[in-house]
Design a protein around this motif. Structure first.
Motif, PDB file in Angstrom:
ATOM      1  N   THR A 292      46.071  34.251  28.182  1.00  0.00           N
ATOM      2  CA  THR A 292      44.590  34.077  27.166  1.00  0.00           C
ATOM      3  C   THR A 292      43.700  33.517  29.140  1.00  0.00           C
ATOM      4  O   THR A 292      42.416  33.941  29.092  1.00  0.00           O
ATOM      5  CB  THR A 292      44.077  33.435  26.250  1.00  0.00           C
ATOM      6  OG1 THR A 292      44.849  32.035  26.985  1.00  0.00           O
ATOM      7  CG2 THR A 292      45.306  33.835  25.485  1.00  0.00           C
ATOM      8  N   MET A 293      44.005  32.978  29.899  1.00  0.00           N
ATOM      9  CA  MET A 293      43.416  32.697  31.015  1.00  0.00           C
ATOM     10  C   MET A 293      42.702  33.085  32.077  1.00  0.00           C
ATOM     11  O   MET A 293      42.489  32.982  32.794  1.00  0.00           O
ATOM     12  CB  MET A 293      43.578  30.579  31.058  1.00  0.00           C
ATOM     13  CG  MET A 293      42.778  30.639  30.006  1.00  0.00           C
ATOM     14  SD  MET A 293      43.398  28.139  30.311  1.00  0.00           S
ATOM     15  CE  MET A 293      42.782  28.271  31.489  1.00  0.00           C
ATOM     16  N   GLY A 294      44.193  33.963  31.979  1.00  0.00           N
ATOM     17  CA  GLY A 294      44.521  35.050  33.078  1.00  0.00           C
ATOM     18  C   GLY A 294      45.230  34.735  33.894  1.00  0.00           C
ATOM     19  O   GLY A 294      45.666  35.007  35.236  1.00  0.00           O
ATOM     20  N   PHE A 295      46.628  33.705  33.461  1.00  0.00           N
ATOM     21  CA  PHE A 295      47.570  32.534  34.717  1.00  0.00           C
ATOM     22  C   PHE A 295      48.915  33.930  34.730  1.00  0.00           C
ATOM     23  O   PHE A 295      49.161  34.134  33.579  1.00  0.00           O
ATOM     24  CB  PHE A 295      47.612  31.454  34.600  1.00  0.00           C
ATOM     25  CG  PHE A 295      46.262  30.740  35.018  1.00  0.00           C
ATOM     26  CD1 PHE A 295      46.417  30.435  36.610  1.00  0.00           C
ATOM     27  CD2 PHE A 295      45.625  30.325  34.570  1.00  0.00           C
ATOM     28  CE1 PHE A 295      44.867  29.621  37.401  1.00  0.00           C
ATOM     29  CE2 PHE A 295      44.760  29.812  35.433  1.00  0.00           C
ATOM     30  CZ  PHE A 295      44.113  29.374  36.292  1.00  0.00           C
ATOM     31  N   THR A 296      49.616  33.967  35.220  1.00  0.00           N
ATOM     32  CA  THR A 296      50.834  34.441  35.319  1.00  0.00           C
ATOM     33  C   THR A 296      52.022  33.047  34.920  1.00  0.00           C
ATOM     34  O   THR A 296      51.806  31.966  35.580  1.00  0.00           O
ATOM     35  CB  THR A 296      51.371  34.838  36.826  1.00  0.00           C
ATOM     36  OG1 THR A 296      50.486  36.104  36.561  1.00  0.00           O
ATOM     37  CG2 THR A 296      52.682  36.240  36.066  1.00  0.00           C
ATOM     38  N   THR A 297      52.807  33.170  33.745  1.00  0.00           N
ATOM     39  CA  THR A 297      53.672  32.821  33.345  1.00  0.00           C
ATOM     40  C   THR A 297      55.009  33.195  34.020  1.00  0.00           C
ATOM     41  O   THR A 297      55.866  32.122  32.741  1.00  0.00           O
ATOM     42  CB  THR A 297      53.964  32.228  31.765  1.00  0.00           C
ATOM     43  OG1 THR A 297      53.329  33.031  31.324  1.00  0.00           O
ATOM     44  CG2 THR A 297      51.519  31.754  31.549  1.00  0.00           C
TER      45      THR A 297
END
Length: 316
Positions: free
Chosen positions: A311-316
């Motif tokens: 949701t924070m826009g980081f690739t996980t």
């Protein structure tokens, strides 16, 4: 490796463990144990001086672990996509033993609950090194409860932790060193120096997983008592990693563990851990539930972190 893929791998490995349990035949750790026994016989000369035994123990440790660790690193670099995911799940499944822990614990709890002390003693002798024939009902229950709590850290949570940290090489390295410690880490004339490198390395690899396990037990049990036992009692235990795990687990269950225990070499006086209630068949089952619920908590935390990063826009 993405965190979400790690979650999928952990879930698959635990599913395989739930459905299949430990392989009845051809388990890799059984073959590893046989190799370790043969190597130890060649390297561990009892006439050696302490520093020579430590060097030989270090050499034997490297000899039995580096080739297998090299294969683990090679597989991690060779495979990708679907086949890497499946291989990771299989390796992690072989490294952890949640179902096996539960089965061993229930094999003690059920005859103990029905009043069959002889059968309970026979079953507990399979999972602890104590002289089972000298244990009364409370002693059998305490031994099995301690085994559930400690093996939850070594055989479940530490495997999950090192997989999340290091993938296949991480979980393989921990499982090999933990097995060496179980085989060589005795404080007796034969292994006092030879097994010291394996024991110390196992302490290092288990330091953070043990404390995360203690935190897990605390969060899922009687939190105030667990924290108090962890703070006051853990340092009295002779193992730097088992101390926090056992103290927090005993407090979380409000069960009394430790105390004098019979071994083939005599009575060993161990510090008291936990609360005021005497161990019984119910405490064994409660310890199993604590480990199982802890696994669900870890999976939930991994998934929650994955969703937060997404949701924070980081690739996980």
């Amino acid at each position: 490796m993405s965190l979400f893929v790690s979650f999928i791998v952990c879930a698959l490995a635990l599913t395989l463990d739930r459905i299949l349990g430990e392989p009845a035949r051809w388990h890799p750790l059984v073959g590893f144990g046989r190799m370790v026994t043969a190597i130890e016989r060649q390297f561990n000369t009892h006439s050696a001086r302490p520093w020579q035994s430590i060097l030989k123990g270090s050499a034997a440790l490297l000899l039995v672990t580096l080739p297998i660790l090299g294969v683990a690193v090679w597989l991690s670099k060779l495979l990708d996509g679907f086949w890497l995911l499946i291989t990771q799940a299989i390796v992690l499944w072989l490294a952890l033993s949640l179902r096996g822990l539960s089965e061993h614990g229930l094999a003690v709890a059920e005859p103990l609950h029905s009043g069959d002390l002889a059968a309970a003693r026979e079953q507990v002798s399979r999972i602890v090194s104590r002289q089972a024939s000298a244990l009364d009902e409370r002693g059998v229950a305490a031994a099995a409860t301690e085994s559930m709590l400690e093996n939850g850290a070594d055989a479940v949570f530490a495997s999950l932790f090192w997989f999340l940290i290091g993938g296949i090489p991480g979980v393989v390295l921990h499982r090999l060193i933990n097995t060496l410690d179980a085989m060589w880490g005795y404080r007796n004339p034969r292994f006092l120096y030879f097994g010291r490198p394996a024991a110390r390395l196992d302490d290092i690899l288990g330091w953070l997983p043990a404390r995360l396990t203690a935190l897990t037990y605390t969060l899922l049990g009687q939190r105030k008592l667990a924290l108090e036992c962890w703070r006051r009692q853990a340092s009295h235990w002779d193992s730097p990693n088992a101390g926090p795990v056992m103290a927090a687990g005993a407090g979380a269950l409000n069960v009394r563990l430790g105390g004098p225990s019979p071994y083939p070499t005599g009575i060993k006086q161990r510090p008291l851990l936990g609360g005021t209630q005497a161990a019984d068949a119910g405490s064994i089952k409660a310890a199993i539930n604590l480990v199982q619920h802890g696994v669900w908590l870890w999976l939930g935390v991994i998934l929650l972190i994955t969703l937060l990063l997404w949701t924070m826009g980081f690739t996980t």
